[in-house]
Design a protein around this motif. Structure first.
Motif, PDB file in Angstrom:
ATOM      1  N   SER A   1       0.826  -1.212   0.000  1.00 57.00           N
ATOM      2  CA  SER A   1       0.000   0.000   0.000  1.00 57.00           C
ATOM      3  C   SER A   1       0.857   1.258   0.000  1.00 57.00           C
ATOM      4  CB  SER A   1      -0.915  -0.004   1.228  1.00 57.00           C
ATOM      5  OG  SER A   1      -1.781  -1.117   1.208  1.00 57.00           O
ATOM      6  N   LYS A   2       1.941   1.235   0.764  1.00 59.75           N
ATOM      7  CA  LYS A   2       2.828   2.393   0.823  1.00 59.75           C
ATOM      8  C   LYS A   2       3.550   2.607  -0.499  1.00 59.75           C
ATOM      9  CE  LYS A   2       3.603   2.215   5.834  1.00 59.75           C
ATOM     10  NZ  LYS A   2       3.082   3.561   6.146  1.00 59.75           N
ATOM     11  N   PHE A   3       3.934   1.528  -1.190  1.00 64.34           N
ATOM     12  CA  PHE A   3       4.559   1.640  -2.504  1.00 64.34           C
ATOM     13  C   PHE A   3       3.608   2.342  -3.478  1.00 64.34           C
ATOM     14  CE2 PHE A   3       7.318  -2.408  -1.829  1.00 64.34           C
ATOM     15  CZ  PHE A   3       8.215  -1.660  -1.082  1.00 64.34           C
ATOM     16  N   ILE A   4       2.364   1.911  -3.464  1.00 63.15           N
ATOM     17  CA  ILE A   4       1.365   2.474  -4.387  1.00 63.15           C
ATOM     18  C   ILE A   4       1.134   3.952  -4.092  1.00 63.15           C
ATOM     19  CG2 ILE A   4      -1.060   2.385  -5.090  1.00 63.15           C
ATOM     20  CD1 ILE A   4      -0.928  -0.657  -4.593  1.00 63.15           C
ATOM     21  N   ARG A   5       0.974   4.300  -2.796  1.00 61.65           N
ATOM     22  CA  ARG A   5       0.745   5.698  -2.432  1.00 61.65           C
ATOM     23  C   ARG A   5       1.938   6.582  -2.780  1.00 61.65           C
ATOM     24  NH1 ARG A   5      -1.837   3.405   2.169  1.00 61.65           N
ATOM     25  NH2 ARG A   5       0.036   3.692   3.448  1.00 61.65           N
ATOM     26  N   ALA A   6       3.146   5.989  -2.767  1.00 59.50           N
ATOM     27  CA  ALA A   6       4.355   6.752  -3.096  1.00 59.50           C
ATOM     28  C   ALA A   6       4.574   6.849  -4.604  1.00 59.50           C
ATOM     29  CB  ALA A   6       5.571   6.120  -2.432  1.00 59.50           C
ATOM     30  N   GLY A   7       3.721   6.178  -5.388  1.00 57.35           N
ATOM     31  CA  GLY A   7       3.846   6.238  -6.844  1.00 57.35           C
ATOM     32  C   GLY A   7       4.770   5.186  -7.429  1.00 57.35           C
ATOM     33  N   TYR A   8       5.161   4.192  -6.613  1.00 52.80           N
ATOM     34  CA  TYR A   8       6.023   3.124  -7.097  1.00 52.80           C
ATOM     35  C   TYR A   8       5.175   2.045  -7.768  1.00 52.80           C
ATOM     36  CZ  TYR A   8       9.507   5.198  -3.947  1.00 52.80           C
ATOM     37  OH  TYR A   8      10.362   6.056  -3.315  1.00 52.80           O
ATOM     38  N   LYS A   9       5.669   1.512  -8.867  1.00 51.00           N
ATOM     39  CA  LYS A   9       4.939   0.503  -9.621  1.00 51.00           C
ATOM     40  C   LYS A   9       5.180  -0.887  -9.047  1.00 51.00           C
ATOM     41  CE  LYS A   9       4.763  -1.658 -14.191  1.00 51.00           C
ATOM     42  NZ  LYS A   9       5.398  -1.703 -15.521  1.00 51.00           N
ATOM     43  N   LEU A  10       4.085  -1.618  -8.799  1.00 46.22           N
ATOM     44  CA  LEU A  10       4.205  -2.997  -8.348  1.00 46.22           C
ATOM     45  C   LEU A  10       4.389  -3.918  -9.555  1.00 46.22           C
ATOM     46  CD1 LEU A  10       1.472  -3.262  -5.555  1.00 46.22           C
ATOM     47  CD2 LEU A  10       3.915  -2.807  -5.302  1.00 46.22           C
ATOM     48  N   LEU A  11       5.180  -4.958  -9.400  1.00 48.89           N
ATOM     49  CA  LEU A  11       5.427  -5.897 -10.478  1.00 48.89           C
ATOM     50  C   LEU A  11       4.233  -6.817 -10.683  1.00 48.89           C
ATOM     51  CD1 LEU A  11       9.082  -6.970  -9.564  1.00 48.89           C
ATOM     52  CD2 LEU A  11       8.382  -5.261 -11.239  1.00 48.89           C
ATOM     53  N   SER A  12       3.982  -7.172 -11.928  1.00 49.08           N
ATOM     54  CA  SER A  12       2.929  -8.147 -12.210  1.00 49.08           C
ATOM     55  C   SER A  12       3.435  -9.547 -11.851  1.00 49.08           C
ATOM     56  CB  SER A  12       2.561  -8.105 -13.699  1.00 49.08           C
ATOM     57  OG  SER A  12       3.659  -8.540 -14.486  1.00 49.08           O
TER      58      SER A  12
END
Length: 326
Positions: free
Chosen positions: A93-104
């Motif tokens: 959740s923190k990665f997403i809020r920081a604008g970092y892309k999650l890997l598929s």
């Protein structure tokens, strides 16, 4: 109402912070999950939309960046919870809020790395290799699978695949195989092939350079405004689907691509006897030919004279230089 002492409360929060569910914690203490949620809420725990409670885990921007770099490097969340004392779900959740892309899932399972953004922008290098792929590459998009870019060249051109692998930073192998030509007669020959599974690269080739699956009869020129990039794309096309002889230079491709090359040459001020109706259709494609020693020299000079080593097929580059020097 069930009461917990200070030590029990501390244990409940610690177990929850390590990822244990409220239901499992309640079972351990012989109670339901509601008393556990009450303890968590009374100790700086907030409720989220799904009705569960989740601790607000503090982590600095620097540590968050470090955690993300570990995630990208390892292609997994494994080990991050222990290292940063933050549950993996909270890190996501923190990665997403920081604008970092999650890997598929596919990206996490991928064995090899490469520059997925190489074709996302129009540059001299990306234009050349897009032109070459437009001529001699293949994009497959089977239902249920990720898209795959495949390039197969004869043994004598193995060095060219190695150039592409180096420029995009691909860490995977180049495989030797036996390729077949069915027409006019069945013929086998040694070849080298490189396949890259990547939706990002294949989608960028379509979005930026108009290169899509099943392009043999449906290839259209890209919308490139930079003149130098147009020349690079043209050289890629000729290196892939062109021919250079002692007195001519030609390209076999779709009708729109042949017209595009013709007008590009004319826009450079090269007077040519090639006119639109001289673009002839073969059994499966169209061909444009610049014929004659003088004309072919000018076209080769225009296309090849400033070709960098990383963006040229040496075999055809040498032919072009021989023709120019005649």
């Amino acid at each position: 109402m069930i009461h917990f002492n200070e030590e029990q409360t501390k244990d409940i929060i610690e177990m929850y912070n390590t990822g244990m569910s409220a239901n499992n914690i309640g079972t351990k203490f012989g109670v339901g999950e509601k008393p556990i949620y009450r303890i968590l809420k009374n100790n700086n725990v907030e409720i989220v939309n799904n009705g569960l409670y989740k601790t607000i885990y503090p982590i600095s921007d620097l540590d968050l960046l470090s955690a993300y770099n570990d995630y990208i490097t390892n292609k997994s969340m494994n080990g991050l919870q222990e290292k940063y004392r933050v549950p993996t779900s909270a890190l996501s959740s923190k990665f997403i809020r920081a604008g970092y892309k999650l890997l598929s899932v596919v990206e996490c399972q991928r064995k090899y790395s490469f520059n997925e953004d190489f074709f996302s922008e129009i540059t001299l290098a990306s234009s050349y290799w897009a032109g070459f792929i437009a001529a001699d590459g293949c994009i497959s998009d089977r239902i249920g699978n990720s898209k795959t870019l495949t390039i197969t060249l004869s043994e004598k051109d193995k060095e060219h695949i190695e150039k592409l692998r180096e420029i995009i930073g691909y860490t995977g192998p180049i495989s030797k195989r036996i390729a077949k030509i069915k027409k006019p007669v069945l013929k086998e020959y040694g070849a080298y092939s490189m396949s890259i599974i990547s939706n990002s690269i294949c989608n960028a080739l379509g979005r930026v350079f108009n290169i899509y699956p099943r392009k043999t009869y449906n290839l259209f020129p890209p919308d490139i405004s930079d003149y130098g990039c147009k020349i690079e794309f043209a050289r890629g096309l000729i290196d892939g689907d062109g021919n250079i002889s002692n007195k001519s230079i030609s390209l076999c491709n779709t009708k729109s691509i042949c017209y595009w090359l013709l007008y590009l040459v004319k826009s450079h001020g090269i007077e040519t006897a090639v006119i639109p109706h001289k673009i002839k259709r073969t059994k499966s494609a169209y061909v444009v030919v610049f014929y004659g020693n003088r004309l072919s020299k000018k076209v080769c000079d225009f296309i090849y004279s400033k070709a960098p080593e990383s963006c040229r097929l040496e075999r055809k580059y040498n032919k072009a230089m021989e023709l120019i020097c005649q």
